[in-house]
Design a protein around this motif. Sequence first.
Motif, PDB file in Angstrom:
ATOM      1  N   SER A 160      -1.860  -3.160  70.606  1.00 54.38           N
ATOM      2  CA  SER A 160      -2.448  -3.932  69.518  1.00 54.38           C
ATOM      3  C   SER A 160      -1.373  -4.666  68.717  1.00 54.38           C
ATOM      4  N   ARG A 190      -5.905  -8.304  64.449  1.00 49.09           N
ATOM      5  CA  ARG A 190      -6.725  -7.173  64.889  1.00 49.09           C
ATOM      6  C   ARG A 190      -7.306  -7.396  66.290  1.00 49.09           C
ATOM      7  N   LYS A 206      -8.885  -7.043  69.940  1.00 48.59           N
ATOM      8  CA  LYS A 206      -9.950  -6.158  70.428  1.00 48.59           C
ATOM      9  C   LYS A 206      -9.372  -5.192  71.456  1.00 48.59           C
ATOM     10  N   ASN A 225      -9.089  -1.969  66.126  1.00 47.01           N
ATOM     11  CA  ASN A 225     -10.336  -2.699  66.375  1.00 47.01           C
ATOM     12  C   ASN A 225     -10.869  -2.327  67.759  1.00 47.01           C
TER      13      ASN A 225
END
Lengths: 325, 325
Positions: free
Chosen positions: A159, A170, A172, A202
């Motif tokens: 991330s 953020r 996915k 997220n």
Amino acid sequence: MKIAIDVMGGDFAPQELIAGAKNYLQENDDAGLILVGDEKIIRELWSDLPEKCEVFHTDEVVEMGEHPLHALRQKKNASVAVCARLVKQGKADGFISAGSTGAQMAASLLELGKIKGIERPAISVMLPTSGDSGVLILDVGANVDVRASHLFEFALMGSAYYEKICNVERPKIGLLNIGEEEAKGNELTKAAYAILKDSSLNFIGNVEPDRLFQGKANVVVCDGFVGNILLKTSEGLSETMQGAMFKAAMSLGQETVAQFKNSIKKFSPSSPEYSAAPLLGVNGVSLVCHGKSKAPIISNAIKLAVSCAKSNYVDLITKELTKNS
Amino acid sequence: MKIAIDVMGGDFAPQELIAGAKNYLQENDDAGLILVGDEKIIRELWSDLPEKCEVFHTDEVVEMGEHPLHALRQKKNASVAVCARLVKQGKADGFISAGSTGAQMAASLLELGKIKGIERPAISVMLPTSGDSGVLILDVGANVDVRASHLFEFALMGSAYYEKICNVERPKIGLLNIGEEEAKGNELTKAAYAILKDSSLNFIGNVEPDRLFQGKANVVVCDGFVGNILLKTSEGLSETMQGAMFKAAMSLGQETVAQFKNSIKKFSPSSPEYSAAPLLGVNGVSLVCHGKSKAPIISNAIKLAVSCAKSNYVDLITKELTKNS
């Protein structure tokens, strides 16, 4: 900003590594380079070495067949170890190698160490999707037997990297699985799902491989065994299919071949983030290049190393760790 | 010889199942069929039902979202359960379904039971290779957490099936892995390697996914999680790539499109052994069809069921088990 290059590692070393460094300097001036390898050979191949390109001489190299740790113990100045050491000492801001991945992982661990709070560094690769953005998969081979908490570490590191390198806030995060429902999968994925669901990331849930290529998630995590199988399946099938289609295109003439080469460009994307696989979790920028990389890929990998060093994703990983601890 | 067909299961049920049965009977006369499903609907769709085609009426069906075991407990006469029961009772020699795979596995286990000595039945699929023969992969989803001894069972069952259905003596058995050397892989594959090496099977060692598509082995074993990931990665990537290439072909005209469709035929082979996935290890012939199967595939799956029943691979599995016990 300086990037160290292990010019002794790779199927086409040192020629293509040096040619890649040349390419890079012709088009970019935001970083100097340190070529790590046999100075005599380097100067033979590049007689008019520019000022922005230093040489760090070593004639030791870890060969492909060697056991990484044994080799590194005997060859303190193996080119890959020197590269990692230069980063550790702050003399370089990152390094790339196209030699043995195991040796690069071992050298990075020995010299750079792990980011505090990370147990298992992971190898991550960006794969193209039918959508606009790539999907980062990790781990693809460093850790074959893992616990659920390691999959969470991978998610956190992926991330931070994706956010910094692809400029997506953020990103996915998906969990590679064989079904979309929460209850699907094996013991490992079920336990990882529970951790990811409760994290600050997220997390969008399970992602099946077919949805992965549709770009459903930005980052997808899995254990290194499964990730390596996924990667090699993609490579193998894509080669086999391209082979059959080129054969068909050939009989239709040169123009058709060109058209088709164009249609599959998507599957060999040329932007830097596809050129090398970052070792996430080690305390510094260490990028693994494919052993078969030629000059244009090496040049791109240097660009990626510069972005990585500038982005300081290592710091973001540390911050995210604190948030989730 | 009679084959039972679950005409109520599948995305295109009952139309394509019934059309597939029609196709089969138009071209073949070595087996009679038992259509299992709602008699009224069946007779509406096929008014002049031939003598070789019986109907076994039931209006119960396991829907895709249902929990297999719960559903089967409540619907004793679910079409898939009736099919398995007909095989158990000797009234059919095998059955096919395109409905829920979980329900078919559960119905097969409940009605037919397992072959004595087999702990974990597995789903196996044949994938095309760049070579002349296909490669059978198992397990592709029935068992997500397994022990090494289960991988050995998969190898033994796959070997017997491949020998009988593809007429290959002592098929080459590979262990899906992330490297070729014996020491590669995770705890599971290392333990399985040791068992396979000492078995009576024609074990050729570890096989990486890219070599798999080159046809290195006839049968490749893995746990059901990894196998399912491999299968869905292949499907997903192949669809994505075909999509991009067709788009390119379209701009070059109809002839080019036809040429390309031809070039990728290899990846959608039309011979019966690719049409359905046998549940190996259950005590009878139970073939899983893809939910999206249309009439030509269903017709091929019936042909495969006939070959399976004639070949008696179930007996060969029992024999091989004795040899290795």
